[in-house]
Design a protein around this motif. Structure first.
Motif, PDB file in Angstrom:
ATOM      1  N   GLY A  14       0.821  -1.214   0.000  1.00 29.01           N
ATOM      2  CA  GLY A  14       0.000   0.000   0.000  1.00 29.01           C
ATOM      3  C   GLY A  14       0.850   1.257   0.000  1.00 29.01           C
ATOM      4  N   ASP A  84      -3.413  -3.190  -5.755  1.00 29.43           N
ATOM      5  CA  ASP A  84      -2.760  -3.474  -4.472  1.00 29.43           C
ATOM      6  C   ASP A  84      -3.657  -4.433  -3.693  1.00 29.43           C
ATOM      7  OD1 ASP A  84      -1.966  -3.309  -1.793  1.00 29.43           O
ATOM      8  OD2 ASP A  84      -2.537  -1.206  -1.579  1.00 29.43           O
ATOM      9  N   ARG A 127       1.509   0.148  12.747  1.00 25.37           N
ATOM     10  CA  ARG A 127       0.793   0.767  11.632  1.00 25.37           C
ATOM     11  C   ARG A 127      -0.442   1.507  12.131  1.00 25.37           C
ATOM     12  NH1 ARG A 127      -1.075  -2.418   6.434  1.00 25.37           N
ATOM     13  NH2 ARG A 127      -1.970  -3.838   7.953  1.00 25.37           N
ATOM     14  N   ARG A 160      -5.836  -1.023  12.659  1.00 17.06           N
ATOM     15  CA  ARG A 160      -6.797  -1.891  11.972  1.00 17.06           C
ATOM     16  C   ARG A 160      -7.164  -3.099  12.822  1.00 17.06           C
ATOM     17  NH1 ARG A 160      -4.504  -2.666   5.961  1.00 17.06           N
ATOM     18  NH2 ARG A 160      -5.011  -4.819   6.501  1.00 17.06           N
TER      19      ARG A 160
HETATM   20 MG    MG Z   1      -2.341  -2.399   2.257  1.00 23.31          MG
END
Ligand code: MG
Ligand code: AP5
Length: 214
Positions: A14, A84, A127, A160
């Motif tokens: 990404g 992606d 992340r 996430r």
């Molecule tokens: Mg990704």
């Protein structure tokens, strides 16, 4: 220029796809981002996808293929695109190939961002993602200007749901079983290029630009 990004979860597909899209002026099409946007908006597709994604499993091919085949025929994709997170299985790759054959088109490059599993688990916990515009950050390696806020759109950043360590391991297993065979598949079509994804993200991008041309 039609490009596919290959690589394990967290390899940096990404991150690099966004930079490619900006430099070459082509859309970045991420199936993960499309599913997350649908989950956020509470659509039927989002509800179906969420049950698989939260477990670290792949969303069934039949929910994924038509979506992408439709997306790549939109006007903004006429000059090319960077895919992606798709294809992720051999049947998805075959579905894409059939669609492209019909359109008289083909993939130019499949770029494998190569990162060993050990490095991945470290990256995922740091992340932070923007569910509004799809931007991705890392609290150490790619920090936003203001902590917890997306540089591009001002939305609050989140961890996430599928970045918990046990789910990350499951996603890695799914990757090795179902997605890694695509490396041989695209090698057989002479479009595979491999970059060392363990380097600094700007250095990874330099390797990609060498492949794609200035
Ligand atoms: Mg990704
Ligand atoms: P998806 O959203 O595609 O997730 P993924 O493939 O697991 O990949 P990630 O987005 O986690 O990683 P990435 O390679 O994009 O890494 P990033 O650049 O963020 O899919 C999620 C789920 O949706 C799937 O599990 C599945 O359920 C479903 N799904 C999606 N597509 C599907 C399909 N086609 N078929 C079926 N199901 C599908 O980088 C990771 C972190 O590392 C970031 O914090 C980043 O800042 C940092 N970083 C990046 N590069 C570097 C570097 N060089 N050095 C240091 N840190 C770096």
């Amino acid at each position: 220029m039609k490009i596919i990004m290959l690589g394990a979860p967290g390899a940096g597909k990404g991150t690099q796809a966004k930079k490619i899209a900006e430099k070459y002026g082509i859309p970045h099409i991420s199936t993960g981002d499309i599913f997350r946007a649908n989950i956020k908006n509470g659509t039927e597709l989002g509800k179906k996808a969420k049950t698989f994604m939260d477990q670290g499993l792949l969303v069934p091919d039949e929910l994924t293929c038509d979506l992408v085949v439709d997306r790549i025929q939109q006007p903004d994709a006429a000059r090319g695109y960077v895919l992606d997170g798709f294809p992720r299985t051999i049947p998805q790759a075959e579905c894409l190939k059939d669609a492209l054959d019909k359109l008289g088109s083909r993939i130019d490059y499949a770029i494998d961002v190569d990162v060993p599993d050990e490095n991945i688990v470290n990256r995922m916990g740091g992340r932070r993602a923007c569910l509004k515009c799809g931007a991705t950050y890392h609290i150490v390696y790619a920090a936003p200007k203001q902590e917890g806020i997306c540089d591009s759109c001002g939305e609050a950043l989140v961890l996430r749901d599928d970045d918990k360590p046990e789910t990350v391991q499951k996603r890695l297993n799914v990757y090795h079983e179902q997605t890694q065979p695509l490396i041989d598949y695209y090698n057989g079509q002479n479009v595979l290029r491999t970059v060392d994804g363990t380097q600094d993200l700007e250095d990874v991008f330099k390797q990609i630009v060498q492949i794609l041309g200035e």
